[in-house]
Design an enzyme around this catalytic site. Structure first.
Site, PDB file in Angstrom:
ATOM      1  N   ASP A 321       2.747   1.194   7.444  1.00 27.08           N
ATOM      2  CA  ASP A 321       2.313   0.841   6.097  1.00 27.08           C
ATOM      3  C   ASP A 321       2.261   2.071   5.199  1.00 27.08           C
ATOM      4  O   ASP A 321       1.880   3.161   5.619  1.00 27.08           O
ATOM      5  CB  ASP A 321       0.923   0.193   6.178  1.00 27.08           C
ATOM      6  CG  ASP A 321       0.402  -0.243   4.839  1.00 27.08           C
ATOM      7  OD1 ASP A 321       1.045  -1.117   4.221  1.00 27.08           O
ATOM      8  OD2 ASP A 321      -0.629   0.292   4.394  1.00 27.08           O
ATOM      9  N   GLU A 374       7.663   1.095   5.562  1.00 27.79           N
ATOM     10  CA  GLU A 374       7.483   0.523   4.233  1.00 27.79           C
ATOM     11  C   GLU A 374       7.434   1.713   3.278  1.00 27.79           C
ATOM     12  O   GLU A 374       6.390   2.317   3.078  1.00 27.79           O
ATOM     13  CB  GLU A 374       6.196  -0.306   4.139  1.00 27.79           C
ATOM     14  CG  GLU A 374       6.056  -1.006   2.793  1.00 27.79           C
ATOM     15  CD  GLU A 374       4.633  -1.076   2.268  1.00 27.79           C
ATOM     16  OE1 GLU A 374       4.417  -1.814   1.295  1.00 27.79           O
ATOM     17  OE2 GLU A 374       3.751  -0.388   2.801  1.00 27.79           O
TER      18      GLU A 374
END
Length: 651
Positions: A321, A374
C-alpha cells in the site's frame, strides 16, 4: 516428563549471539521466532518465553490475566547490549492475555502490545494472546510446488477479486455478524472460483482496532484479525483456496502505523520504529507515524513480517500500500515540512533500499510469489529488476490507465470523440512496467460512486457502458483487478459497514453483468493471446486508433504461436453497419465475444457468428472485415483456417 503448571518467578532467557547479530544487521528473516511470545518448557514448568526490543527502557515485565496485570511480577532481563529484554514465564497457558509493561525512557510506565504477537483481542480490546505458530497441517503441497516451478506469473492470466472481508456478506442484518475465515472458505471461495478469478486479494487482514481504517492502520502486524477467527482458521481458508486453484494476495502496509498509545509508537519512550522528527516520522494526511527505514531493527521488523505472511500463511503475493508515500520525503508536504536527503533531494533513500531488499529477498526465497506496488507516480522501473536499477516489484498498479479510462467512460458518448486520447494514451507506456489494471475499492467510495453509477445515459446505456468498460479492461494489456460488487453492477457506492447489495442478483440486468465477468475471465484464461505477452509490445498491435469521429478503436492481441484476437470497440450507442476493419489473415473470422449478446443483457446485434475477410488494401492491411458494430459494445474475433463455418447466433 511431568509438567508442573504452578506459577513461579520468571527467569532469564539466552538468545544466540548469531540471532542478535542478524537482528542488528537487519537481516534476521525469522525474527518473529526469536522475539515475541513462544511456548516453552523449562525445568519441568510449562509456560512462554518472551522477548522484546526496547533499548531505552529502564525495565520491562510481562503483565496479563495470569498475574493480575501486575508490573514487575514477571520481569524480563536485558540480553547483553542488544536492547532486547527476554525471560521465561512459567504457568502461562495458550490463549492467555498479555502485554509488556515498559518503564520508558523518562520514567513513565506504558502497557505495550507485543510487536510480534501472533494473535490479539477482538476490538476494541488490544491485548495480545499467547499463541503458537506450528498449529496447522497444510494440504497444499501440490500448489506450492507448482508455484515454485512456474515462477513469477508474468505471462499467466491473473484476474484478481479484491475483497473487504468484513463487508462482503453479513450472516444477519446486524453490523459485525461477520463470516469467519472457515465460513468464507464455504461461501466466498466457491463464488470467486465460479466467476473464474485466479486470485482473491484481501484488504489488510492484520489486526486493527478501527473498522473504518479498513485495516490500513495496522495495530498488530503479525496477528490476523480476530474478527473472522483464529490464525489457523485463516490458514484453513488459504489452504482451501489453493486446493481450489485460487491464489491469495494480502494487502500489506509498511509505510506507516497508527499512534495508539498501546502500539509501536514511542515504544520505549523514544522513536524506535519511527523517526522522532515529525517532518520525517509523521504522515500529515493520515495522522500516523512513518517507519524509520534507516534503522536496521525497524527494517528487520517489516522484512520479517513480509516473510512471515509468505512462509507461515502460504500467501501468494503481497500488495504494498501507498508506495509513493514511502519513496518521496516531500509526499503530501509543503516546503519546510520535510527534510531533504543527504544529496539535497526528495527521494527517501533508506525506504528505496528497503523496498529493493524486500523484493530481492521475497523473489529469492519464495519463487512464484508476487510483490505488487500501489504506486501512483511516474517513478521509473518500479517492476524492473533490482540488478537493472529498478525497485524489483513483480507488478505495479496502472493508476494512469484507471484514471484516464474512468474519465473517458464518465463522458456522454456524443463528447467522446474529443477525448479518445484518454483511451489510446495508455499504450504509450503500457509495457514500461508489468502492470495490473485496477478498479479497486478506492474508486467506489468516499463520494465517488459505484462503477455502474459513473456510467452516463439511461438505464440501458449505463449497463451497456459498464459491459463495454469491462471488455476494454480485459482486452487491454495488463493483469486485472476488480473490487467486490463490480462483478454484478452494484449501484450503491461501497461502505465498510454494509454488505454488498446481493438482492440485485434477482434482476436480469445485473445477472447479465455477472455472466459477462464470468465469460471474460474464462476467455482471458483459456486464450494465450490475451495474457501471455501482456507485458510486451509483441503481444499487441493497433489496427485503427484514428476513427475519432465514430469513437471506434480496434487492436490485435497476439500469442507467441501466431494466434491473434481482433478487438473492436464501439463507444457510442449507434449501430454501425458495414464498418470496415483491416486484417491480415484471409478466410473466415469467427466472432468469439460480443458484449451486446442477449445473455449479457444486450440487444443481440452482431455478425451471425462471424464474417468472411475480403481482399483489399484498407489502411495498408491486405484484407478487411465488414462488420456490424453493436451499440456501446465490444467484439472479439479470430481467424479460422479452412472453409467458412456455418453462421450462428451472436455469442
Amino acid at each position: 516428563m511431568t509438567v508442573d503448571l504452578t506459577p513461579v518467578a520468571s527467569s532469564p532467557v539466552n538468545i544466540a549471539e548469531f540471532d542478535l547479530y542478524l537482528f542488528g544487521k537487519g537481516r534476521h528473516f525469522d525474527l518473529y521466532r526469536v522475539l515475541g511470545a513462544h511456548p516453552d518448557v523449562r525445568d519441568g514448568h510449562a509456560g512462554y518465553r518472551f522477548a522484546v526490543w526496547a533499548p531505552h527502557a529502564r525495565a520491562v515485565s510481562v503483565v496479563g490475566d495470569f498475574n493480575q496485570w501486575s508490573p514487575g511480577l514477571h520481569k524480563l532481563y536485558p540480553v547483553a547490549a542488544s536492547g532486547v529484554w527476554a525471560g521465561f514465564v512459567p504457568g502461562v497457558p495458550r490463549g492467555a492475555l498479555y502485554k509488556f509493561a515498559v518503564r520508558q525512557h523518562g520514567g513513565d510506565m506504558a502497557l505495550k502490545a507485543d510487536p510480534y504477537a501472533f494473535f490479539a483481542q477482538y476490538r476494541p480490546e488490544t491485548a495480545c494472546l499467547a499463541w503458537d505458530l506450528d498449529n496447522y497441517s497444510w494440504n497444499d503441497v501440490a500448489w506450492m510446488q507448482a508455484r515454485r516451478e512456474r515462477g513469477l506469473p508474468i505471462d499467466e492470466a491473473v484476474s484478481i477479486y479484491e475483497v473487504h472481508a468484513g463487508s462482503w456478506r453479513f450472516k444477519t442484518d446486524q453490523y459485525g455478524s461477520f463470516y469467519s475465515y472457515r465460513e468464507l472458505a464455504e461461501t466466498l471461495l466457491p463464488y470467486v472460483a465460479d466467476l473464474g478469478f485466479t486470485h482473491i486479494e484481501f484488504m489488510p487482514l492484520a489486526e486493527h482496532p478501527l473498522d473504518e481504517s479498513w485495516g490500513y492502520q495496522t495495530g498488530h502486524y503479525f496477528a490476523p484479525t480476530s474478527r473472522f477467527g483464529q490464525p489457523e482458521d485463516l490458514k484453513f481458508f488459504i489452504d482451501a483456496c489453493h486446493n481450489r486453484g485460487v491464489g491469495v494476495i494480502l494487502d500489506w502496509v509498511p509505510g506507516h502505523f497508527p499512534k495508539d498509545a498501546w502500539g509501536l509508537g514511542r515504544f520505549d519512550g523514544t522513536g524506535l520504529y519511527e523517526h522522532e522528527d515529525p517532518r520525517q516520522g509523521e504522515h500529515p494526511d493520515w495522522g500516523t507515524y512513518v517507519f524509520n527505514f534507516a534503522r536496521h531493527e525497524a527494517r528487520n521488523f517489516l522484512l520479517a513480517n513480509a516473510l512471515y505472511w509468505l512462509k507461515e500463511f502460504h500467501i501468494d503475493g503481497l500488495r504494498i500500500d501507498a508506495v509513493a508515500s514511502m519513496l518521496y520525503l516531500d509526499y503530501s508536504r509543503q516546503d519546510g515540512e520535510w527534510v531533504p536527503n543527504e544529496f539535497g533531494g526528495k527521494e527517501n533513500i533508506p525506504a528505496i533500499e528497503f523496498l529493493r531488499d524486500l523484493n530481492t529477498v521475497v523473489h529469492e526465497h519464495f519463487p512464484g510469489a508476487a510483490v505488487i506496488a500501489e504506486e501512483s507516480t511516474s517513478w521509473p522501473g518500479v517492476s524492473r529488476p533490482v540488478y537493472a536499477g529498478g525497485l524489483g516489484f513483480t507488478f505495479k498498479w496502472n493508476m494512469g490507465w484507471m484514471n484516464d479510462t474512468l474519465s473517458y467512460f464518465a463522458k456522454e458518448p456524443i463528447h467522446r470523440s474529443h477525448h479518445q486520447n484518454n483511451l489510446t494514451f495508455s499504450m504509450l507506456y503500457a509495457f514500461h512496467e508489468n502492470f495490473i489494471l485496477p478498479l479497486s475499492h478506492d474508486e467506489v467510495t468516499h463520494g465517488k460512486g459505484a462503477l455502474l453509477s459513473k456510467m452516463p445515459g439511461d438505464m440501458w446505456r449505463m449497463f451497456a457502458n459498464l459491459r463495454l468498460f469491462y471488455a476494454y479492461m480485459w482486452a487491454h494489456p495488463g493483469k486485472k483487478l476488480l473490487f467486490m460488487g463490480g462483478e454484478f453492477g452494484q449501484w450503491r457506492e461501497w461502505s465498510s459497514r454494509e454488505p454488498l447489495d446481493w438482492a440485485l442478483l434477482d434482476f436480469p440486468t445485473h445477472q447479465g453483468i455477472m455472466a459477462l465477468v464470468r465469460d471474460l475471465n474464462a476467455f482471458y484464461r483459456r486464450t494465450p493471446a490475451m495474457h501471455v505477452r501482456d507485458n510486451d509490445w509483441t503481444g499487441f498491435e493497433w489496427v485503427d486508433l484514428t476513427d475519432y469521429a465514430s469513437s471506434v478503436i480496434s487492436f490485435l492481441r497476439k500469442a507467441p504461436d501466431g494466434a491473434q484476437i481482433l478487438w473492436v470497440f464501439n463507444f457510442t450507442p449507434v449501430v454501425r453497419e458495414k464498418y470496415c476493419v483491416g486484417c491480415r489473415a484471409p478466410g473466415y473470422w469467427r466472432e468469439l465475444f460480443n458484449t451486446d449478446a442477449a445473455c449479457f443483457g444486450g440487444s443481440n446485434v452482431g455478425n451471425a457468428g462471424g464474417v468472411q475477410a475480403r481482399p483489399s488494401a484498407l489502411g495498408g492491411w491486405p484484407h478487411y472485415l465488414e462488420l456490424t458494430l453493436p451499440p456501446l459494445a465490444a467484439l472479439a474475433l479470430t481467424p479460422e483456417s479452412g472453409p467458412a463455418q456455418a453462421p450462428g447466433p451472436a455469442s
